[in-house]
Design an enzyme around this catalytic site. Sequence first.
Site, short mmCIF file in Angstrom:
data_model
loop_
_atom_site.label_atom_id
_atom_site.label_comp_id
_atom_site.label_asym_id
_atom_site.label_seq_id
_atom_site.Cartn_x
_atom_site.Cartn_y
_atom_site.Cartn_z
CB CYS A 149 -1.01 -0.05 1.14
SG CYS A 149 -2.43 1.00 0.84
CG HIS A 186 -3.20 -3.02 3.85
ND1 HIS A 186 -2.18 -2.31 4.42
CD2 HIS A 186 -3.99 -2.10 3.22
CE1 HIS A 186 -2.33 -1.03 4.16
NE2 HIS A 186 -3.41 -0.87 3.44
CD GLU A 225 -0.02 -4.80 5.79
OE1 GLU A 225 0.05 -5.55 4.80
OE2 GLU A 225 -0.18 -3.56 5.70
#
Length: 201
Positions: free
Chosen positions: A79, A181, A183
């Site tokens: 991102c 994302h 994560e």
Amino acid sequence: MSPVIGVLAIQGDVREHARCLEQLDVDVRLVKTAEQLKGIAGLVIPGGESTTMSILAVKNNLFGPLRELRTQIPMYGSCAGLIMLADSISDGRADQETIGGLNITAKRNAFGRQVDSFEIDLHIPAIGEPDYHAVFIRAPLVEAASSAVEVLAAIPADKSLTGTDQVVAVRQDNLMATSFHPEITSDLRIHKYFVDMVRSA
Ligand code: GLN
């Protein structure tokens, strides 16, 4: 021996990336200074706010060392991290700097206000089956890319708002980036792909 992978820890979702990497049998180092870049085998640049990240990287004298290092070790940006690795930005701040290295133009906040955040299942051959559930938050889009850039994932035309393929994950040599994302999900395949890049570099 486990490689040491750094997470650029000046802004953004640093902990989330560290947590993913820790599950993949690597040593994680949070990097705030140029000194802490020494000895790492790979670097993750997290999601967050690229304009703030740029300001803080200037303040901490990190751009020089990061630009030098990006030719030496694998880096992965998610991102805002994708924006940081882009050679050029559209809709950036006038003074916004990047590390660069990916021959792409990253369009900031490309998906419009009404779809600030969305989730979509993507086919990503590089990580295999099943489709990958990708989460986008005020995400950038890879608006243009040179022929040196490998497209890892795109939102297909029939599912995109623009009616054209929208490139959301790329790789060029040792650099990779995603608009989404990984994560903040529990699917570790994107991080695993990056760790494999580091291990084979
Ligand atoms: N819109 C942010 C930027 O321009 C990126 C958003 C994110 O990383 N979730 O940096």
